[in-house]
Design a protein around this motif. Structure first.
Motif, mmCIF file in Angstrom:
data_model
loop_
_atom_site.group_PDB
_atom_site.id
_atom_site.type_symbol
_atom_site.label_atom_id
_atom_site.label_comp_id
_atom_site.label_asym_id
_atom_site.label_seq_id
_atom_site.Cartn_x
_atom_site.Cartn_y
_atom_site.Cartn_z
ATOM 1 N N THR A 268 26.346 33.329 -12.534
ATOM 2 C CA THR A 268 25.628 32.621 -11.468
ATOM 3 C C THR A 268 26.341 32.797 -10.134
ATOM 4 O O THR A 268 27.515 33.149 -10.080
ATOM 5 N N PHE A 269 25.593 32.576 -9.073
ATOM 6 C CA PHE A 269 26.167 32.658 -7.723
ATOM 7 C C PHE A 269 25.487 31.618 -6.844
ATOM 8 O O PHE A 269 24.440 31.078 -7.193
ATOM 9 N N GLY A 270 26.067 31.380 -5.690
ATOM 10 C CA GLY A 270 25.370 30.612 -4.675
ATOM 11 C C GLY A 270 25.983 29.272 -4.342
ATOM 12 O O GLY A 270 26.551 28.597 -5.201
ATOM 13 N N GLU A 271 25.817 28.904 -3.080
ATOM 14 C CA GLU A 271 26.324 27.636 -2.598
ATOM 15 C C GLU A 271 25.164 26.724 -2.187
ATOM 16 O O GLU A 271 24.068 27.199 -1.915
ATOM 17 N N PRO B 134 22.079 30.872 1.742
ATOM 18 C CA PRO B 134 20.677 31.311 1.757
ATOM 19 C C PRO B 134 19.979 31.125 0.408
ATOM 20 O O PRO B 134 18.776 30.863 0.365
ATOM 21 N N ALA B 135 20.727 31.249 -0.679
ATOM 22 C CA ALA B 135 20.087 31.181 -1.991
ATOM 23 C C ALA B 135 21.141 30.977 -3.062
ATOM 24 O O ALA B 135 22.328 31.191 -2.854
ATOM 25 N N CYS C 202 21.118 33.938 -10.425
ATOM 26 C CA CYS C 202 21.885 34.398 -11.579
ATOM 27 C C CYS C 202 21.443 35.781 -12.008
ATOM 28 O O CYS C 202 20.378 36.268 -11.617
ATOM 29 N N VAL D 182 16.635 35.005 -8.080
ATOM 30 C CA VAL D 182 17.119 34.402 -6.847
ATOM 31 C C VAL D 182 16.247 33.189 -6.528
ATOM 32 O O VAL D 182 15.018 33.262 -6.600
ATOM 33 N N GLU E 4 24.227 24.421 -8.174
ATOM 34 C CA GLU E 4 24.468 25.628 -8.974
ATOM 35 C C GLU E 4 23.764 25.550 -10.318
ATOM 36 O O GLU E 4 23.405 26.574 -10.909
#
Lengths: 357, 357, 357, 357
Positions: free
Chosen positions: D14-17, D21-22, D25, D84, D130
Motif C-alpha cells: 500500500t501507499f499514500g498519505e 493526492p491519492a 495499493c 488508486v 491508509e
C-alpha cells in the motif's frame, strides 16, 4: 546481512566454514512424500568431493552427510531437512601472519573490511567448501524434480582457450561423467585434462565454462516481471564461487543476429503440443519456460589460489609476499558441474512450486 | 505468483500493461530526507522514452510521471513512493484474430499457457513498456545514491557485430549521451546508427550489448553467500526484457586466463587505502565490493517484433501468418541504457542499506 | 511451504523433530563482532530444559548445544551460526496403532491431512521440543541486544484462574527466577505451584499467561505500515506452541477506556528527552517504539496431552480411545518464559537492524 | 525500511498519505481468471467510507477506486492489480505550529524521531486513511476466496464496557450490517450506538472489539512452525491502526481451563469427514486449519484524536496545548469491521496459495 538463504518456496540456507567443525544446510519447503535416496545424496557429494581425481584439489574430505530431520520412513515429510557434513581436514596449521594477509582476488580484504572479523582459516566461509552444502540441497531438489520428470545435466564446455564448438544437441551427454574433466567429447576432454595438468604443474590455475541443460520442464516456470526464470538462474549461477558470466539460449553470440534469424517459429510437434523449430530462446520466453530444453552457460575465472609468489597487503595494510602451498584446485570446472546442476535444480524446484503445477 | 517486486530493503514493485490506463511503481524503503528531483525523474524517463530519435520505436508517449505519495516539502519521507505514468498511446485498434496469435519468440504462448488469460493488446504486461516504471524507480535510487557519492553510467558497446574494442577506462563516457545510439565512441556510434537504420529499413531488428560502470561504491556491498553483489546484479539485468547474458569484470573472456594473469594485486593507493593494480575482479571479490569500479555487461537479443511475415500458431494452435506493423524498436540497446543504469542503481541502493553503511 | 524461517535481517531457521537425531537452528544476520557467550547459551537452554523442576515435563534431555559455524575467536563473524542440539530421549517405544491416532487438539490430524505423511513419534515436528532451537537463537539475539543496552525479561502472571493483579512496574522482576513457576510474586508463585501440582496429579493440564517487558529499546523500532513492532511481536508470540492470545500496552482492557483516559501525555523526562506520563501505549506508537518500556502478554492454552482417556479417531478415521502416559507438561508457562523472551529478542534484534541504528 | 508489503504469494503493497493526492495499493499474486467485481469493490470501500453514518468520522471522501492494471475482459490476469483512490478531502488548512506538534498517543513523535521528516497533514501516512487501500486489496482477496467457497464475516462484539456475551454461533450474523455499529444483536447495537453518541458529544473516543469468523476454509492452511495460520492472522490484525490485542479460539479465557475441558474431541461429521465436538481450537491446530470455523477477536483502543485540550510537546520539544477539531472517529470499530475482514481475507488467500490447494 542474512544472505545465506536461496529460494522462495523451495528454500535452502547454508552454513559453515572451511575449517570449522562442519558445514551443512537446511532445505525448507521440499514437498512431503518424496522418496529420499541416501545413496544418491552421497553420490552427488562424491561428484563434488575433493581428491576425486588428479586434476582437482587434493584436500582430504570424505563428505559423509548426516540427515538430522525432515525424513521419515524413507520419505520427506514436508518439514525442514537439515544436513550436516563434518569437516575432516582441519589440520592444526600454524596460522602465522601470512594467514591473515589479504590474498589477491580472494574475499579476504572485502570480508575483513565488511565484517571487521574473519575466520581466515582456509578462507573460512568464503571457501568453495560451502558449495558442498549446495550440492546436498541440490540433491534433494533433484529427488523432487525426478518425481515430476525433470532432469538436469551439466558438463564442461571450455577450459582456458579449449572450447567445444558443438552445441549440446550434437553431443552425447551420457559420456560426461566418463572422464575426469566432465567434458562429453572424449578427445577434447583429454586435451583439457592435459592442459589442467600442465597448469597445475606450474602451480597455476585456469578458468572454464560449464554448460547446463534442463530437460522435461513443463511450460509455465518463471514469475515475471522480476523473477523471470532466467533471471533467477542467473542469480543462482553467479552466486557460485568464481562465477563471472552467465548466458542462456543464444546468449552473447545472439546479439549479432537479426530478429528474423533469431526468432523461434512455433509449429505443432509430434505429440500435438507447440514446439519451436529452433531454440535460440533457450526454452524461456517472456521469462517463462516454453516446454523446450532450457540451457545456459556459466563462466568461471581461474581460481585465485596459486603457488607462485604474489605481492599483496597484510591486515595492517603492509606489503607482504604470498605464496600458495599447492593443494589448490587447478581448474574449478570439473567439480563445478554438480554445483551448477544443483543450483539449476534449486531454481527449477522453486519455480515448480511457485507455478502451482 | 507475485514476481513483481525487486529488492530486500530498497524495493520496487511495478504494475501496468502496454495498453491499460497506466503503468507505474511503488518504491518502498527509500531513506527519508533525500532531495526529490522531479526534473531529474522526468529526464530519466525521457532517456527511455519512445520516439526520442529515428532509431527507436515511434510509439507516442510523453511519459509524464505523477508522484502520488512519499514526498513532502521536496524530500522523501521514508514512506512508499508511488508513481503513475499514464499510457497515452492506446489506439483503438481492431484486435483481430492475429492479435491473439502467438508471435514467435514473444511471451505470448508461455503467458497464455501459464495464466490461461492474457491482455494481448500490445503485449500487455510483457511489453517493454513496463521498463518505464523501472526507470522511474531507478531515478529515485539514483537520487539516494547521489547523496552517498555513487554514480552509475551505462553505454552501448555493441550493436550486432559492431563491437567496441576499448575498455571503459579508455573511453570518454561523457560523450555517451551525445549521439542517438549512446555509444561513447563517436565513430563507432555512427556505424552503429547506420546499421540500425539499415536493419530498420528491412523491417528487421538487431541485438546489442550495454556496458555499465558504477563509480564511488564503498567497500562492503553484497551479502554472501547467495546474495553476492554480482549475483543480484545478474538477476536485475537478466530481468530486463530481451536480456540474454550477463558478465562482470573479466567475464567470459577471463576463463582463458591463468590465475597468475587474472589475480588483481593489492597495493596502497594514493589516498592510503588499498587498491588493486588491475581490476579483472570487476570491483567485486567474494561477492562484496572492494572499492574499485564495478563494471558489467548485458547482452540483448534482437527484438522479436519484426515486419516480415513469419509462420506461427494462433490461440487455437492453428497455423497462422504473422506480420509486423513497423512501429517496433529496431535495436533495443539505445533505450536499454537508462534501464540498465536503473537496475544497477536499485541493486546498489539495496545493498547499501543492507550493509548498514 | 517453507514456514520455518523468522525475521528479515536477523533471521532464524529451525529444524528437527522430537524423536529425530537432533533439533537446531541457523541464525543468519547476526552482526559480526558480538562476544559469543557459550555459558549464557547453555544457561538459556537450561531455563527451558525439561525436568528442571517438579512442575514441568520429566522428559530427560540435557540439551547441550553444538555451535558449528559463525563464531571465531569468541566472537560472531557475521556468518550464519548453526547450532545443533542432539536429542537424547529417543526411547525405542513400540509405536502401536494408537501412536498414529489423531490426539485431540494436537497437530496430528491437520498435519497428516496437509502433508499426507507425518513423523508421529512424540509429535514429531509439532512437538514443543522445537522451541529449544528458538531459545538457542534467542540467546544469540540477546547477546547482540546486550551490546546495545536492551534487556528483555518475561515472567508468569497467570496460571489457570490465579492471576497477578499488579502491573510489572509494581513487581520486583528480579525475583522471577527464584521459584519454579517463574512468578515474581512469591506468595502467588506458591499458589500457582500448588495448583499445577494438583492438576498434574489428576493427569490434567492448565493454561497460563506470560508477560514480557523490554527495557532500553531506543525510539524508532518497527516498520509501518504492516511490519509494525507490535504486529511482528504478535506473530512471533503466536507462533509459539499453545499460544492463543496476544496483547500489548493496555490490550483488551484498554477498549473500555476513553481516549482522554487512554492517551499518554508527552513531557520532558529527567534526561531531557520526551517521555510519557502513562504508558498505555506499551512503548509503541504508530507501530514504532517510543523509548518507553515495551510490554506485552501472551496467553497459553492448557497443553493438549493429558492422561485421562479421551475419544478420538485413528488414521483410518475409526473411533479410538487415547490415554496419556504421564510425562506431559502440566502447565506450559514456566518453561514458556525463556521462549517468550527469545521470540521478543529475535523481533527486537531484527527491527534494530532494519532501523539502521 | 520497506514495511509496506504484506503476504508471501498473495501480496499487497500500500501507499499514500492522508492529505496527498491519492492512496492505493498493488495486489500481486492474485491468481488469473478470477471474475473481477467492480461493484463489490466499491461496496467494500463504502463499508469503510468516512461519513457513512452519524457515529463515524465526518471526513468527506467518496473513495472511488481506479483499477489501473491486472484486469482484462472482466477477469484478473495474474498480473499485479494496481488500485488508486484519489483523496478528495485535502482542505487547504493553515498548518500552524500546532500541526507539527506531537499529539499524545499518535505516531507523530515516533515517526518524526525515526525518519527525521514527516508529512504531518492529517497524520500523513500514519492516518487510518491508509486502511482504505487494505480494504481494496481485501476485496480482491475476497473475490478469489469466493471462487473456492471461503466466506469471511466480522462484527462488533464490544464497545467500551458493553460486551456481547453470546458466542458467534448463537448470533445471526446476517443482521450485522443492518445497524450503524455493525453489531448483530440489535438491542446491544442500540446501546453501543447510544454510548458512541454520548462519547462523541463529549469530544471523546472509546475502544471496542471486532470478532471475525472464517467459514469454508479447507483443512491445511498455515505453514508451521513460524508461519502458523493464527500467527499470520495475529500480525495482520495487529498491523491495523489502533489494534491492541488479538486472540483466537478460546483465547485469554481459555487459560483458565484444564486440558480435559479444553480439548476438542474428534468424531466423524455428517458428511463423513472428521469434525470436532467443540471448537476451543478456533479451527486451527498445530498452526494449520482443521476444517472447522476459524474465529478470532481483535481489540481496538480508543482513537487518540480527541477534542479536549491535552498537554504535549511540539517539534522543538516545548510544552504545547493540543485541541482536536471534532471530525475524529468517536469509535473505530464500526469501520474496522471491513478492515478486519480484509486482513483475514489477505491471510487466508495467501495461505491458500502456499498450501497449493
Amino acid at each position: 546481512m542474512a544472505g545465506n538463504t536461496f529460494g522462495t518456496l523451495f528454500t535452502v540456507t547454508t552454513f559453515g566454514e572451511s575449517h570449522g567443525p562442519a558445514i551443512g544446510c537446511i532445505v525448507d519447503g521440499c514437498p512431503a512424500g518424496i522418496p529420499f535416496d541416501t545413496a544418491f545424496l552421497q553420490n552427488e557429494l562424491d561428484r563434488r568431493r575433493p581428491g576425486q581425481s588428479a586434476i582437482v584439489t587434493q584436500r582430504k574430505e570424505s563428505d559423509i552427510p548426516q540427515v538430522l530431520s525432515g525424513v521419515f520412513e524413507g520419505h520427506t515429510t514436508g518439514m525442514p531437512i537439515a544436513i550436516v557434513i563434518p569437516n575432516e581436514d582441519q589440520r592444526s596449521k600454524d596460522y602465522d601472519h601470512i594467514a591473515r594477509a589479504f590474498r589477491p582476488s580472494h574475499a579476504d580484504y572485502t570480508w575483513e573490511a565488511k565484517y571487521g572479523i574473519r575466520d581466515f582459516r582456509g578462507g573460512g566461509r568464503s571457501s568453495a567448501r560451502e558449495t558442498a552444502a549446495r550440492v546436498a540441497a541440490g540433491a534433494i531438489a533433484k529427488m523432487f524434480l525426478k518425481t515430476v520428470g525433470i532432469h538436469i545435466q551439466a558438463y564442461v564446455s571450455q577450459v582456458g582457450p579449449l572450447a567445444l564448438k558443438a552445441a549440446y544437441t550434437e553431443l552425447d551427454l551420457a559420456l560426461t561423467e566418463q572422464n575426469d574433466v566432465r567434458c562429453p567429447d572424449p578427445v577434447m576432454a583429454q586435451k583439457m585434462i592435459n592442459l589442467i595438468k600442465k597448469v597445475r604443474k606450474a602451480g597455476d590455475t585456469i578458468g572454464g565454462v560449464v554448460n547446463c541443460v534442463v530437460k522435461g520442464a513443463p511450460v509455465g516456470l518463471g514469475e515475471p516481471v522480476f523473477d523471470r526464470l532466467h533471471a533467477e538462474l542467473a542469480k543462482a549461477m553467479m552466486s557460485i564461487n568464481a562465477a563471472k558470466g552467465f548466458e542462456y539460449g543464444s546468449g552473447f553470440e545472439g546479439v549479432k543476429m537479426t530478429g528474423s534469424q533469431h526468432n523461434d517459429a512455433w509449429v505443432i510437434g509430434p505429440d500435438g503440443t507447440p514446439v519451436t523449430t529452433s531454440n535460440h530462446s533457450g526454452g524461456i520466453q517472456g521469462g517463462v519456460s516454453n516446454g523446450m530444453d532450457i540451457y545456459c552457460r556459466v563462466a568461471f575465472k581461474p581460481v585465485a589460489t596459486i603457488v607462485p609468489e604474489q605481492d599483496s597487503l597484510d591486515q595492517h595494510l603492509q606489503p607482504v609476499k604470498i605464496k600458495g602451498k599447492g593443494r589448490h584446485d587447478p581448474c574449478v570446472v570439473p567439480r563445478a558441474v554438480p554445483i551448477v546442476e544443483s543450483m539449476a535444480a534449486l531454481v527449477i524446484a522453486d519455480f515448480y512450486l511457485r507455478a502451482r503445477l
